[in-house]
Design an enzyme around this catalytic site. Structure first.
Site, PDB file in Angstrom:
ATOM      1  N   SER A  77     -12.757  -3.574   1.556  1.00  0.00           N
ATOM      2  CA  SER A  77     -12.762  -2.843   2.609  1.00  0.00           C
ATOM      3  C   SER A  77     -14.307  -2.484   3.277  1.00  0.00           C
ATOM      4  O   SER A  77     -15.122  -2.139   1.792  1.00  0.00           O
ATOM      5  CB  SER A  77     -12.526  -1.395   2.881  1.00  0.00           C
ATOM      6  OG  SER A  77     -10.937  -0.975   2.655  1.00  0.00           O
ATOM      7  N   LYS A 136      -4.844   6.479   9.236  1.00  0.00           N
ATOM      8  CA  LYS A 136      -5.731   7.416   7.817  1.00  0.00           C
ATOM      9  C   LYS A 136      -7.195   8.156   8.450  1.00  0.00           C
ATOM     10  O   LYS A 136      -8.058   7.483   8.446  1.00  0.00           O
ATOM     11  CB  LYS A 136      -5.909   5.694   7.901  1.00  0.00           C
ATOM     12  CG  LYS A 136      -7.320   5.740   5.971  1.00  0.00           C
ATOM     13  CD  LYS A 136      -7.643   4.306   5.231  1.00  0.00           C
ATOM     14  CE  LYS A 136      -8.561   4.587   4.787  1.00  0.00           C
ATOM     15  NZ  LYS A 136      -9.024   5.327   3.481  1.00  0.00           N
ATOM     16  N   ARG A 154       0.935  -1.130  -0.390  1.00  0.00           N
ATOM     17  CA  ARG A 154      -0.478   0.381   0.174  1.00  0.00           C
ATOM     18  C   ARG A 154       0.584   1.481   0.087  1.00  0.00           C
ATOM     19  O   ARG A 154       1.287   2.006   1.023  1.00  0.00           O
ATOM     20  CB  ARG A 154      -0.865   0.224   1.332  1.00  0.00           C
ATOM     21  CG  ARG A 154      -1.909   1.062   1.472  1.00  0.00           C
ATOM     22  CD  ARG A 154      -2.207   0.606   2.737  1.00  0.00           C
ATOM     23  NE  ARG A 154      -3.642   1.697   2.575  1.00  0.00           N
ATOM     24  CZ  ARG A 154      -3.768   3.443   3.479  1.00  0.00           C
ATOM     25  NH1 ARG A 154      -2.378   3.255   4.156  1.00  0.00           N
ATOM     26  NH2 ARG A 154      -4.556   4.418   3.340  1.00  0.00           N
TER      27      ARG A 154
HETATM   28  N1  TZP Z   1      -8.024   1.518   7.119  1.00  0.00           N
HETATM   29  C1  TZP Z   1      -9.277   1.392   7.677  1.00  0.00           C
HETATM   30  S1  TZP Z   1      -7.925   2.038   9.037  1.00  0.00           S
HETATM   31  C2  TZP Z   1      -6.509   2.289   8.176  1.00  0.00           C
HETATM   32  C3  TZP Z   1      -6.632   1.801   6.965  1.00  0.00           C
HETATM   33  C4  TZP Z   1      -5.653   1.228   5.999  1.00  0.00           C
HETATM   34  C5  TZP Z   1      -5.126   2.229   8.488  1.00  0.00           C
HETATM   35  C6  TZP Z   1      -4.595   1.464   9.767  1.00  0.00           C
HETATM   36  O1  TZP Z   1      -3.421   1.518  10.002  1.00  0.00           O
HETATM   37  P1  TZP Z   1      -2.572   1.216  11.775  1.00  0.00           P
HETATM   38  O2  TZP Z   1      -1.138   2.086  11.638  1.00  0.00           O
HETATM   39  O3  TZP Z   1      -2.595  -0.273  12.208  1.00  0.00           O
HETATM   40  O4  TZP Z   1      -4.564   1.520  12.467  1.00  0.00           O
END
Ligand code: TZP
Ligand code: MG
Length: 221
Positions: A106, A135, A37
């Site tokens: 998702s 995010k 990603r």
């Molecule tokens: N989609 C929903 S939350 C997220 C994504 C890509 C981020 C997850 O990152 P982290 O650092 O594990 O909370």
């Protein structure tokens, strides 16, 4: 393919370390899937990086999945593609990326998860489970209650994502998830191998407590 501990990469969270070094350490620590990603890299750079990650993942018998881009997933002969709400719709992703490759989608709600399942998704990435700075536009946390609702509505595996670390990973599995997806708790860890190992232990213990006999992603339930 096992989605027990699903590492999602982020080149901005490595504290200056090469991403490949972090991914290699996480694989040593036992991650069972790696998703490439990178929202900023050019497709050509993603192809080159993806090929290197794929080599590492294969060596560890881990799945390799490409975020957002079905074309790159196919070009790399990856194990699958993961699409979100602004990417190819799940039905189109499924059409372009046939089985046995995986299509992950998702979902933040039961409706989105059911719709992904109907479109032929092999698993849903559900979240954000907990608050996360990784995010910022991820939306309100759905909590372990959100995971429980989604996991009981669909037959395909659910992978929780968002704010997951070794302290809360078990609660996500106990809510019905088949695995957890993690960015910062591994990519941003001082010792990504140890972090991965620790989270994986919590996940595996919880799966065992659940008596989890859920089929791996890609195998029909
Ligand atoms: N989609 C929903 S939350 C997220 C994504 C890509 C981020 C997850 O990152 P982290 O650092 O594990 O909370
Ligand atoms: Mg996306």
């Amino acid at each position: 393919m096992r989605l027990d501990l699903y590492l999602v990469t982020d080149p901005d969270l490595t504290s200056g370390r090469p991403l490949l070094q972090v991914v290699a350490a996480a694989l040593e620590g036992g991650v069972t899937a790696v998703q490439l990603r990178d929202k900023k890299a050019a497709p050509r750079d993603l192809l080159a990086l993806g090929a290197e990650i794929w080599t590492l993942a294969r060596r560890h018998h881990a799945a390799f999945i490409v975020n957002d881009r079905a074309d790159l997933a196919l070009a790399l002969e990856a194990d699958g593609v993961h699409v979100g709400s602004e990417d190819l719709p799940p039905l189109e992703a499924r059409r372009l990326v046939p089985r046995p490759r995986l299509v992950g989608v998702s979902a933040a709600t039961v409706e989105e998860a059911l719709s992904a399942e109907r479109a032929g998704a092999d698993y849903v990435g559900a979240g954000p489970v907990f608050a996360t700075a990784t995010k910022p536009d991820a939306g309100e946390p759905i909590g372990v209650g959100g995971i429980a609702a989604i996991a009981s509505a669909v037959r395909i595996p659910v992978v929780g994502i968002g704010g997951i670390d070794s302290s809360n990973a078990a609660s996500v599995i106990e809510a019905g998830a088949a695995g957890v997806a993690v960015i910062s708790a591994i990519v941003g860890a001082g010792d990504p191998e140890a972090a991965a190992r620790e989270i994986l232990s919590r996940v595996r213990e919880a799966l065992e407590r659940q008596g989890a006999v859920r089929p791996p992603a890609g195998e029909r339930p």
